[in-house]
Write an enzyme that holds these catalytic residues in place. Structure first.
Site, PDB file in Angstrom:
ATOM      1  N   ASP A  10       0.843  -1.196   0.000  1.00 54.77           N
ATOM      2  CA  ASP A  10       0.000   0.000   0.000  1.00 54.77           C
ATOM      3  C   ASP A  10       0.885   1.255   0.000  1.00 54.77           C
ATOM      4  OD1 ASP A  10      -2.467   1.549   0.462  1.00 54.77           O
ATOM      5  OD2 ASP A  10      -1.591   1.893   2.441  1.00 54.77           O
ATOM      6  N   ASP A  12      -0.275   5.285   0.849  1.00 55.40           N
ATOM      7  CA  ASP A  12      -0.486   6.272   1.915  1.00 55.40           C
ATOM      8  C   ASP A  12      -0.732   5.581   3.251  1.00 55.40           C
ATOM      9  OD1 ASP A  12      -0.746   8.679   3.186  1.00 55.40           O
ATOM     10  OD2 ASP A  12      -2.332   9.449   1.905  1.00 55.40           O
ATOM     11  N   LYS A 183      -9.370  -2.494  -3.176  1.00 56.35           N
ATOM     12  CA  LYS A 183      -9.309  -3.126  -1.859  1.00 56.35           C
ATOM     13  C   LYS A 183     -10.497  -2.676  -0.997  1.00 56.35           C
ATOM     14  CE  LYS A 183      -5.305  -1.147  -1.372  1.00 56.35           C
ATOM     15  NZ  LYS A 183      -4.017  -0.633  -0.856  1.00 56.35           N
ATOM     16  N   ASP A 208      -1.324  -0.498   6.063  1.00 53.51           N
ATOM     17  CA  ASP A 208      -1.555   0.112   7.379  1.00 53.51           C
ATOM     18  C   ASP A 208      -3.024   0.076   7.787  1.00 53.51           C
ATOM     19  OD1 ASP A 208      -2.760   3.275   6.993  1.00 53.51           O
ATOM     20  OD2 ASP A 208      -2.048   2.205   5.243  1.00 53.51           O
TER      21      ASP A 208
END
EC number: 3.1.3.-
Length: 257
Positions: A10, A12, A183, A208
């Site tokens: 991922d 950000d 996602k 995250d």
């Protein structure tokens, strides 16, 4: 520790936080590159082309990769539609350049009235007229596609509306649910794995956010690595029925085999 050949990662919250650097992220990518691992950044952001993502990583975060190592929800959407029916090639799209370029590169033509598909993604200049065209196209039979379900995006001002908020308006207007690509859906993961050319047991999804990144990996049946540098907290994740395969405070903690 398990040895993975491919890392889906991922952006950000994992590689950076908005405009803020995460120093461990740059070191993590460098270590993966030195070990010859395959890297594919898998992002729900449909607004930017892979070239723009690469420029941002390199110029602002000292992370140096190539456009073919970036897989956006826009690319996954275009790949998904291209595989559905080779005869259906017209689309109406609400979205930014990243989405429109991905569709053009797959040979789609833009059509406002009777397209085969109506695709809705994040559009910073969305208008009532665009919503109207999408709604009418879907009512006429266009297949309704949403790039990703993220309701909000974090920026320096707070949590602003994301693609999911825009798609929800069209869902309400059409009384139809979109087919979502990004996602935590498995569509983007399936297409990303195909890009890597690896088996499920050879890859790990790194992110995250439990609700998007980790859930995507769990739904797809691959290992997951949650790093606590972004959205999800240990307290939140502890309540989840299915835990990530790996949990890290920082990407520096992961030993690459």
């Amino acid at each position: 520790m398990k040895s993975y050949q491919g890392y889906m990662i991922d952006l950000d919250g994992t590689m950076y936080r908005g405009k803020e650097k995460i120093p461990a992220a740059q070191r993590f990518i460098k270590r993966l590159q030195e070990k010859g691992k395959q890297i594919l950044f898998v992002t729900n952001n449909s607004t930017k082309t892979p070239e723009k993502v690469v420029a941002n990583l390199g110029d602002n975060f000292d992370i140096h990769v190539t456009p073919d190592q970036v897989y956006t929800s826009a690319l996954a959407t275009a790949d998904y539609l291209a595989d559905l029916d080779p005869k259906k090639r017209s689309v109406y799209a609400i979205g930014e350049l990243g989405l429109k370029q991905a569709l053009l590169d797959q040979g789609f033509q833009f059509e406002e009235t009777t397209p085969d598909y109506a695709v809705v993604g994040l559009d910073y200049d969305v208008t009532y007229h665009k919503f109207e065209l999408a709604t009418l196209a879907i009512k006429r039979g266009a297949k309704f596609i949403g790039t990703n379900a993220d309701t909000n995006l974090p920026n320096e001002r707070g949590l602003v509306p994301g693609a999911g908020s825009i798609i929800a308006l069209v869902e309400r207007a059409t009384q139809q649910k979109a087919t979502y690509i990004g996602k935590p859906e498995t569509i983007i993961m399936e297409k990303a794995l195909k890009r890597l050319g690896l088996a499920k047991d050879e890859v790990v999804m790194v992110g995250d956010n439990y609700m998007t990144d980790i859930s995507a990996g769990i739904n797809f049946g691959i290992d997951t690595m949650l790093v606590y540098t972004g959205v999800s907290t240990k307290e939140q994740v502890a309540q989840k029925p299915q835990q990530p395969t790996i949990e890290l405070d920082t990407l520096d903690d992961w030993v690459i085999e």
